[in-house]
Structure formats: structure tokens, C-alpha cells
Design an enzyme around this catalytic site. Structure first.
Site, PDB file in Angstrom:
ATOM      1  N   HIS A 153      31.411  31.630  39.290  1.00  0.00           N
ATOM      2  CA  HIS A 153      32.518  31.797  39.871  1.00  0.00           C
ATOM      3  C   HIS A 153      33.534  30.770  41.021  1.00  0.00           C
ATOM      4  O   HIS A 153      33.239  31.476  41.986  1.00  0.00           O
ATOM      5  CB  HIS A 153      31.698  33.375  40.325  1.00  0.00           C
ATOM      6  CG  HIS A 153      33.527  33.444  40.816  1.00  0.00           C
ATOM      7  ND1 HIS A 153      34.501  33.227  41.847  1.00  0.00           N
ATOM      8  CD2 HIS A 153      33.663  35.177  40.663  1.00  0.00           C
ATOM      9  CE1 HIS A 153      35.610  34.163  42.364  1.00  0.00           C
ATOM     10  NE2 HIS A 153      34.936  35.672  41.197  1.00  0.00           N
TER      11      HIS A 153
ATOM     12  N   GLU B 194      36.065  30.812  35.982  1.00  0.00           N
ATOM     13  CA  GLU B 194      34.796  30.850  35.853  1.00  0.00           C
ATOM     14  C   GLU B 194      34.002  30.576  34.745  1.00  0.00           C
ATOM     15  O   GLU B 194      35.034  31.637  33.915  1.00  0.00           O
ATOM     16  CB  GLU B 194      34.620  32.507  36.396  1.00  0.00           C
ATOM     17  CG  GLU B 194      35.352  32.490  37.874  1.00  0.00           C
ATOM     18  CD  GLU B 194      36.074  33.609  38.572  1.00  0.00           C
ATOM     19  OE1 GLU B 194      34.863  34.926  38.216  1.00  0.00           O
ATOM     20  OE2 GLU B 194      36.632  33.957  38.869  1.00  0.00           O
TER      21      GLU B 194
HETATM   22  O1  TA6 Z   1      36.688  36.305  40.013  1.00  0.00           O
HETATM   23  C1  TA6 Z   1      37.826  37.175  39.693  1.00  0.00           C
HETATM   24  C2  TA6 Z   1      36.818  38.939  40.702  1.00  0.00           C
HETATM   25  O2  TA6 Z   1      36.256  39.866  40.162  1.00  0.00           O
HETATM   26  C3  TA6 Z   1      38.222  39.212  41.150  1.00  0.00           C
HETATM   27  O3  TA6 Z   1      38.379  40.892  40.802  1.00  0.00           O
HETATM   28  C4  TA6 Z   1      37.511  39.136  42.708  1.00  0.00           C
HETATM   29  O4  TA6 Z   1      37.135  40.378  43.186  1.00  0.00           O
HETATM   30  C5  TA6 Z   1      36.875  38.339  42.958  1.00  0.00           C
HETATM   31  O5  TA6 Z   1      35.790  37.841  41.467  1.00  0.00           O
HETATM   32  C6  TA6 Z   1      35.779  37.991  44.279  1.00  0.00           C
HETATM   33  O6  TA6 Z   1      35.376  39.005  44.324  1.00  0.00           O
HETATM   34  P1  TA6 Z   1      34.612  38.772  45.398  1.00  0.00           P
HETATM   35  O7  TA6 Z   1      33.760  40.160  45.793  1.00  0.00           O
HETATM   36  O8  TA6 Z   1      33.598  37.529  45.602  1.00  0.00           O
HETATM   37  O9  TA6 Z   1      35.227  39.039  47.084  1.00  0.00           O
END
Ligand code: TA6
Length: 302
Positions: A171, A273
Site C-alpha cells: 500500500h 498500490e
Molecule cells: O488505499 C485504499 C484504502 O482502502 C482507502 O479506502 C483508505 O481506507 C486507505 O486504504 C487507508 O486505509 P487505512 O486502514 O490505512 O486507514
């Protein structure tokens, strides 16, 4: 359980001048990696690459100044390891978003160098905590290679007698001068799920950011390139073992709702990601393995 004190880690794995372990923010053990002009920092918590860049140049990865460095907490920025699921748990919202791998302390198990690359390998295996969240045995290994490119190879192994199905993502949070002046090429023509509306669209031209963006691009093995004219650079993200790419910027309101994300930081970051998002999960037969990998490199424009 191997001795994970800093002295023991350095005794076992340090490479003088290239790899050492120290207490990072919150006293958490971090690996500091140097390969030529390139530097990286890896928290053992989550096997989390939290910094990468070239000495004297703008950082390639972004991390929030409000990031929390504490046991069990995901670090806001760098490259969180999402595993064994991406996003919310498919059936139980009480389980951690993006799985548990990023919240657990991993073991540093290997170090190597060669051809201008310094590599660190970390490992996570199932225990009673993970089995309570996901009732399967597993071994997960991440090898981080630091040099003119940053490489991550996340290999999941199924040591059990039953098949397991896994998802996840590398990510990655990238540092940009101004997200409204940045574009992503490589996803032209790809279909994407807009996670904000639940609707599916087809990408027309480069991806640009002018509001909250949270998209899962499907059926794409493409290398993505972030074009940052203000910094005069591109950042390329090549991948293997993935057919989904996620693009995210929280913009104003979501950034404001995130306690570990300062309100003024969203213009300086962009997530691209490398994922096995829903629809792109992988089933491992007993003894089977899957590697999700990303290769990240910056280059000057023109
Ligand atoms: O990057 C996509 C995602 O799923 C977004 O929906 C947002 O929630 C992000 O990840 C960050 O997630 P986190 O659990 O690290 O706050």
C-alpha cells in the site's frame, strides 16, 4: 523465538556501513539501509518500509508527521503490508482493515548485498493472535532490496493441509510536490471500481487528482508512472503477482477524519498500490506460494 534486541539483531545481521538496527520513533526497532546514495528505513513492526530516497533529493516515499509508531498500530505512510485481505474484512467489520500483517512485529531473518543492492528479509508466521483473526497456518516473508530502485517481494507460503485464499497489497504512499499538478500514466483504458460510489468506469487518459480518489483498477499488470512536473521527476511502479492497482488520495474531508494524517498533508502524497484486491485474490494449495512484488524507481523528467 530469536532474540530481537538491537544488539542481537546487529550481531546477527548488521552489514557495517550498509545495514544496521536502531531504536526508531517510539523506541521501535528499525533497520537503516544504505546502498550507495540511496537510503531506506524499515520498521520491524509491520515489516514496514517507512522511508526511501536518494541522499540530497526529495524523498520518494511519504509519511505523515502525525504517524503513530506503537505496537499494534499501522504506520501512516511508507509501504504498509496489507495481508491476508485488502480493505475491510469481507464479513466481520470488527477485524482490522487491510488484515493484520502491518500491525504485527516481524522477525528480521536475513541480510545480503550485491550488485549495488542491500537486501533485508523479514518473516511473519501464524500464532494464536493471527489464528483468532484468520484460522490458518501461514508463513509470510518480505525481502526489501535497496539500491537505485526499491524492490519489495512479499511471498506467502501455505504450510497447511488445506487450501487458503489470500489478498492484500503493498500500500505504497508516494511523495509529490502537489497532487493537483501530478498525473499517473499506465492505467489508460483500464476499468476501475470507484470505492466512493460503488460504480465502475473506464479510465480515459492519465489519472489526475482534483478530489478524493479511491479506485481499484482491475485486470491490469501495467507499470504505473507518477509524473511530477514540479519536482521534475517520475516515479515508476512495476509489479508482478498482481492484477489490481489501487489509487488513493483522501483529499480534505477524509484527511481531516484521520487522526494520524495532518489536515494539510493530502496535497503532498499519492497512493499507487500494488494489490491483490477483491476479485484478484490468490488460492494457495497446500505447500503452495504466491509472490506479490513491486519495483519502485525515480527518474528525472526529460
Ligand atoms: O488505499 C485504499 C484504502 O482502502 C482507502 O479506502 C483508505 O481506507 C486507505 O486504504 C487507508 O486505509 P487505512 O486502514 O490505512 O486507514
Amino acid at each position: 523465538m530469536q532474540d530481537a534486541t538491537l544488539d542481537a539483531l546487529n550481531h546477527r545481521l548488521a552489514l557495517p556501513g550498509r545495514l544496521s538496527f536502531e531504536a526508531g520513533p517510539g523506541g521501535m526497532p528499525h533497520a537503516l539501509i544504505t546502498a550507495g546514495d540511496f537510503r531506506a528505513e524499515v520498521a520491524l513492526q509491520g515489516a514496514h518500509v517507512i522511508a526511501y530516497g536518494r541522499a540530497g533529493a526529495p524523498p520518494i516515499l511519504w509519511a505523515s508527521r502525525l504517524a503513530l509508531y506503537a505496537p499494534g498500530k499501522a504506520i501512516r505512510g511508507g509501504i504498509p503490508i496489507c495481508w491476508p485481505w485488502f480493505g475491510p474484512h469481507p464479513t466481520d467489520p470488527a477485524r482490522p482493515a487491510h488484515g493484520f500483517a502491518r500491525n504485527r512485529m516481524w522477525a528480521a531473518v536475513g541480510a545480503a548485498e550485491g550488485d549495488g543492492v542491500v537486501a533485508l528479509t523479514l518473516r511473519l508466521s501464524d500464532d494464536e493472535v493471527t489464528r483468532a483473526l484468520w484460522p490458518h497456518p501461514f508463513t509470510l516473508e518480505l525481502t526489501v532490496g535497496v539500491g537505485e530502485a526499491l524492490t519489495l517481494e512479499l511471498t506467502a507460503l501455505n504450510p497447511g493441509a488445506e487450501p487458503i485464499t489470500v489478498g492484500g497489497a503493498l500500500h505504497s504512499y508516494f511523495s509529490v510536490a502537489d497532487v493537483t499538478r501530478t498525473s499517473i500514466i499506465g492505467l489508460e483504458g483500464a476499468a476501475y471500481l470507484d470505492q466512493l460510489t460503488g460504480l465502475t468506469h473506464t479510465q480515459a487518459g492519465p489519472v489526475t487528482i482534483g478530489a478524493e480518489v479511491d479506485r481499484i483498477y482491475g485486470a491490469t499488470a501495467a507499470t504505473c508512472t507518477i509524473v511530477d512536473p514540479l519536482l521534475g521527476r517520475t516515479i515508476s511502479i512495476a509489479k508482478e503477482g498482481s492484477m489490481t492497482t489501487v489509487v488513493w488520495n483522501p483529499w480534505v474531508e477524509k484527511a481531516r477524519r484521520l487522526a494520524d494524517f495532518a489536515d494539510d498533508e493530502y496535497p503532498a502524497m499519492l497512493c499507487v498500490e500494488t494489490a491483490n484486491a477483491p476479485g484478484d485474490t490468490v488460492t494457495l494449495a497446500p505447500g503452495g506460494r504466491h509472490t506479490l512484488s513491486a519495483t519502485i524507481a525515480a527518474a528525472p523528467i526529460g
